[in-house]
Design a protein around this motif. Structure first.
Motif, PDB file in Angstrom:
ATOM      1  N   VAL A 224      53.840  52.753  53.514  1.00 46.89           N
ATOM      2  CA  VAL A 224      54.880  52.222  52.628  1.00 46.89           C
ATOM      3  C   VAL A 224      54.343  51.949  51.220  1.00 46.89           C
ATOM      4  CG1 VAL A 224      56.563  50.366  52.283  1.00 46.89           C
ATOM      5  CG2 VAL A 224      56.085  51.187  54.599  1.00 46.89           C
ATOM      6  N   VAL A 225      53.340  51.087  51.129  1.00 40.87           N
ATOM      7  CA  VAL A 225      52.859  50.616  49.822  1.00 40.87           C
ATOM      8  C   VAL A 225      52.291  51.745  48.981  1.00 40.87           C
ATOM      9  CG1 VAL A 225      51.228  49.078  48.647  1.00 40.87           C
ATOM     10  CG2 VAL A 225      52.446  48.280  50.690  1.00 40.87           C
ATOM     11  N   LEU A 226      51.285  52.442  49.484  1.00 39.20           N
ATOM     12  CA  LEU A 226      50.662  53.502  48.692  1.00 39.20           C
ATOM     13  C   LEU A 226      51.616  54.661  48.413  1.00 39.20           C
ATOM     14  CD1 LEU A 226      48.202  54.376  47.129  1.00 39.20           C
ATOM     15  CD2 LEU A 226      47.205  55.235  49.253  1.00 39.20           C
ATOM     16  N   PRO A 227      52.405  55.128  49.382  1.00 39.50           N
ATOM     17  CA  PRO A 227      53.387  56.176  49.056  1.00 39.50           C
ATOM     18  C   PRO A 227      54.377  55.743  47.965  1.00 39.50           C
ATOM     19  CG  PRO A 227      53.073  56.093  51.418  1.00 39.50           C
ATOM     20  CD  PRO A 227      52.334  54.909  50.847  1.00 39.50           C
ATOM     21  N   ALA A 228      54.770  54.471  47.963  1.00 37.47           N
ATOM     22  CA  ALA A 228      55.689  53.987  46.921  1.00 37.47           C
ATOM     23  C   ALA A 228      55.015  53.984  45.554  1.00 37.47           C
ATOM     24  CB  ALA A 228      56.187  52.584  47.270  1.00 37.47           C
ATOM     25  N   ILE A 229      53.744  53.609  45.515  1.00 40.54           N
ATOM     26  CA  ILE A 229      52.989  53.647  44.250  1.00 40.54           C
ATOM     27  C   ILE A 229      52.932  55.077  43.726  1.00 40.54           C
ATOM     28  CG2 ILE A 229      50.659  53.421  43.272  1.00 40.54           C
ATOM     29  CD1 ILE A 229      50.311  50.907  45.054  1.00 40.54           C
ATOM     30  N   LEU A 230      52.598  56.009  44.590  1.00 38.48           N
ATOM     31  CA  LEU A 230      52.469  57.414  44.184  1.00 38.48           C
ATOM     32  C   LEU A 230      53.816  58.002  43.762  1.00 38.48           C
ATOM     33  CD1 LEU A 230      49.958  58.633  46.934  1.00 38.48           C
ATOM     34  CD2 LEU A 230      49.437  57.819  44.622  1.00 38.48           C
ATOM     35  N   ALA A 231      54.890  57.563  44.395  1.00 36.09           N
ATOM     36  CA  ALA A 231      56.224  58.078  44.066  1.00 36.09           C
ATOM     37  C   ALA A 231      56.651  57.691  42.651  1.00 36.09           C
ATOM     38  CB  ALA A 231      57.249  57.570  45.080  1.00 36.09           C
ATOM     39  N   VAL A 232      56.259  56.518  42.194  1.00 33.53           N
ATOM     40  CA  VAL A 232      56.619  56.096  40.837  1.00 33.53           C
ATOM     41  C   VAL A 232      55.996  57.041  39.811  1.00 33.53           C
ATOM     42  CG1 VAL A 232      56.425  54.253  39.104  1.00 33.53           C
ATOM     43  CG2 VAL A 232      57.005  53.688  41.465  1.00 33.53           C
ATOM     44  N   TYR A 233      54.760  57.460  40.022  1.00 30.88           N
ATOM     45  CA  TYR A 233      54.115  58.391  39.086  1.00 30.88           C
ATOM     46  C   TYR A 233      54.923  59.681  38.951  1.00 30.88           C
ATOM     47  CZ  TYR A 233      49.879  55.610  40.178  1.00 30.88           C
ATOM     48  OH  TYR A 233      48.955  54.621  40.383  1.00 30.88           O
ATOM     49  N   ALA A 234      55.464  60.151  40.059  1.00 31.74           N
ATOM     50  CA  ALA A 234      56.209  61.417  40.042  1.00 31.74           C
ATOM     51  C   ALA A 234      57.490  61.303  39.222  1.00 31.74           C
ATOM     52  CB  ALA A 234      56.536  61.847  41.471  1.00 31.74           C
ATOM     53  N   GLU A 235      58.115  60.137  39.235  1.00 33.43           N
ATOM     54  CA  GLU A 235      59.377  59.937  38.520  1.00 33.43           C
ATOM     55  C   GLU A 235      59.216  59.422  37.098  1.00 33.43           C
ATOM     56  OE1 GLU A 235      62.539  57.916  40.539  1.00 33.43           O
ATOM     57  OE2 GLU A 235      61.753  58.517  42.489  1.00 33.43           O
ATOM     58  N   HIS A 236      58.118  58.714  36.848  1.00 30.65           N
ATOM     59  CA  HIS A 236      57.913  58.056  35.548  1.00 30.65           C
ATOM     60  C   HIS A 236      56.469  58.290  35.113  1.00 30.65           C
ATOM     61  CE1 HIS A 236      61.693  55.856  36.108  1.00 30.65           C
ATOM     62  NE2 HIS A 236      61.319  55.741  37.365  1.00 30.65           N
ATOM     63  N   GLN A 237      56.246  59.318  34.323  1.00 29.90           N
ATOM     64  CA  GLN A 237      54.898  59.749  33.957  1.00 29.90           C
ATOM     65  C   GLN A 237      53.987  58.641  33.429  1.00 29.90           C
ATOM     66  OE1 GLN A 237      53.031  62.476  34.228  1.00 29.90           O
ATOM     67  NE2 GLN A 237      54.610  63.409  35.462  1.00 29.90           N
ATOM     68  N   GLU A 238      54.511  57.735  32.641  1.00 26.99           N
ATOM     69  CA  GLU A 238      53.666  56.728  32.001  1.00 26.99           C
ATOM     70  C   GLU A 238      53.731  55.358  32.657  1.00 26.99           C
ATOM     71  OE1 GLU A 238      51.410  57.076  29.575  1.00 26.99           O
ATOM     72  OE2 GLU A 238      51.775  59.228  29.566  1.00 26.99           O
ATOM     73  N   LEU A 239      54.447  55.239  33.765  1.00 28.14           N
ATOM     74  CA  LEU A 239      54.605  53.942  34.407  1.00 28.14           C
ATOM     75  C   LEU A 239      54.003  53.955  35.797  1.00 28.14           C
ATOM     76  CD1 LEU A 239      58.305  53.196  33.391  1.00 28.14           C
ATOM     77  CD2 LEU A 239      56.200  52.610  32.166  1.00 28.14           C
ATOM     78  N   GLY A 240      53.863  52.767  36.369  1.00 34.08           N
ATOM     79  CA  GLY A 240      53.372  52.666  37.729  1.00 34.08           C
ATOM     80  C   GLY A 240      52.384  51.543  37.912  1.00 34.08           C
ATOM     81  N   THR A 241      51.611  51.650  38.988  1.00 37.26           N
ATOM     82  CA  THR A 241      50.589  50.676  39.364  1.00 37.26           C
ATOM     83  C   THR A 241      49.236  51.356  39.213  1.00 37.26           C
ATOM     84  OG1 THR A 241      52.142  49.703  40.934  1.00 37.26           O
ATOM     85  CG2 THR A 241      49.820  49.165  41.234  1.00 37.26           C
ATOM     86  N   PHE A 242      48.297  50.660  38.552  1.00 41.85           N
ATOM     87  CA  PHE A 242      47.040  51.294  38.170  1.00 41.85           C
ATOM     88  C   PHE A 242      45.833  50.492  38.657  1.00 41.85           C
ATOM     89  CE2 PHE A 242      50.428  52.332  35.283  1.00 41.85           C
ATOM     90  CZ  PHE A 242      50.397  53.714  35.327  1.00 41.85           C
ATOM     91  N   ALA A 243      44.911  51.188  39.311  1.00 37.61           N
ATOM     92  CA  ALA A 243      43.678  50.571  39.777  1.00 37.61           C
ATOM     93  C   ALA A 243      42.843  50.171  38.576  1.00 37.61           C
ATOM     94  CB  ALA A 243      42.905  51.555  40.652  1.00 37.61           C
ATOM     95  N   ALA A 244      42.297  48.952  38.610  1.00 35.34           N
ATOM     96  CA  ALA A 244      41.519  48.432  37.485  1.00 35.34           C
ATOM     97  C   ALA A 244      40.077  48.173  37.922  1.00 35.34           C
ATOM     98  CB  ALA A 244      42.143  47.150  36.949  1.00 35.34           C
ATOM     99  N   TYR A 245      39.163  48.567  37.051  1.00 34.49           N
ATOM    100  CA  TYR A 245      37.729  48.436  37.303  1.00 34.49           C
ATOM    101  C   TYR A 245      37.054  47.761  36.121  1.00 34.49           C
ATOM    102  CZ  TYR A 245      38.553  51.921  40.912  1.00 34.49           C
ATOM    103  OH  TYR A 245      39.042  52.587  42.005  1.00 34.49           O
ATOM    104  N   GLN A 246      35.995  47.016  36.422  1.00 42.22           N
ATOM    105  CA  GLN A 246      35.171  46.458  35.357  1.00 42.22           C
ATOM    106  C   GLN A 246      34.353  47.581  34.735  1.00 42.22           C
ATOM    107  OE1 GLN A 246      32.644  43.257  36.720  1.00 42.22           O
ATOM    108  NE2 GLN A 246      34.258  42.491  38.056  1.00 42.22           N
ATOM    109  N   LYS A 247      34.339  47.641  33.417  1.00 42.72           N
ATOM    110  CA  LYS A 247      33.518  48.642  32.744  1.00 42.72           C
ATOM    111  C   LYS A 247      32.028  48.396  32.998  1.00 42.72           C
ATOM    112  CE  LYS A 247      36.285  49.895  28.716  1.00 42.72           C
ATOM    113  NZ  LYS A 247      36.323  49.784  27.248  1.00 42.72           N
TER     114      LYS A 247
END
Length: 185
Positions: free
Chosen positions: A49-72
């Motif tokens: 549910v969760v990860l497929p929903a995250i990936l689906a947003v990218y397909a519909e909205h190129q610049e929007l969604g949920t993004f993994a964040a890392y310390q530089k």
């Protein structure tokens, strides 16, 4: 890694189908989930549910969604930041979920400010909104420090409410004009 957004200390990228473990680790901390669901998210829910929903947003909205964040500095996964579509195509919702080890270091404010700047500066949005439980004082403080302003308290019905639900949810927002005025100040 294709970078979505970079700040002074963070780099954000799209999630992939291989990121189940990152989300399982994040959502398995009861303190992280305290004001969200009050319970850990089962692995099968993240996978199906969760990860497929995250990936689906990218397909519909190129610049929007949920993004993994890392310390530089060391590449450690700190959590995620989201800039989500709303019913209004000129309005986005921002949010974040961070590992407890990343709390209190300013990452939430840094990442949220960067999302707001991108929403107005690159994506041409007219308004950015965010919400949380009224009793979630730490997230409310992040919203204020990020330039969002308190709009209202509202109440929703939940079949299994979390402690504090009786105090309602709060909405914060900033519009383009206010954001621009703040950048000139």
């Amino acid at each position: 890694m294709i970078v979505y957004l970079e700040t002074e200390r963070l780099v954000m990228r799209r999630f992939t189908a291989d990121d189940v473990e990152l989300l399982v680790g994040l959502d398995s901390d009861l303190e992280v989930m305290r004001f969200l669901t009050g319970q850990v998210t089962p692995r099968e829910e993240i996978e199906n549910v969760v990860l497929p929903a995250i990936l689906a947003v990218y397909a519909e909205h190129q610049e929007l969604g949920t993004f993994a964040a890392y310390q530089k500095a060391d590449g450690a996964f700190v959590g995620w930041f989201g800039m989500q579509p709303t019913k209004d195509p000129e309005v986005v919702g921002v949010g974040y979920r961070l590992n407890r080890t990343a709390w209190g270091k300013g990452y939430a404010t840094e990442g949220t400010k960067a999302l707001i700047d991108k929403a107005f500066g690159e994506l041409g949005m007219d308004r950015v909104v965010a919400d949380t439980m009224a009793v979630n004082h730490r997230s409310r403080a992040v919203m204020r420090r990020s330039g969002l302003r308190f709009i209202r308290v509202y109440h929703e019905h939940f079949d299994d409410p979390l402690p504090g639900t009786e105090f309602g949810e709060v909405e914060y927002a900033v519009d383009r004009r206010t954001w621009e005025a703040g950048r000139r100040a």
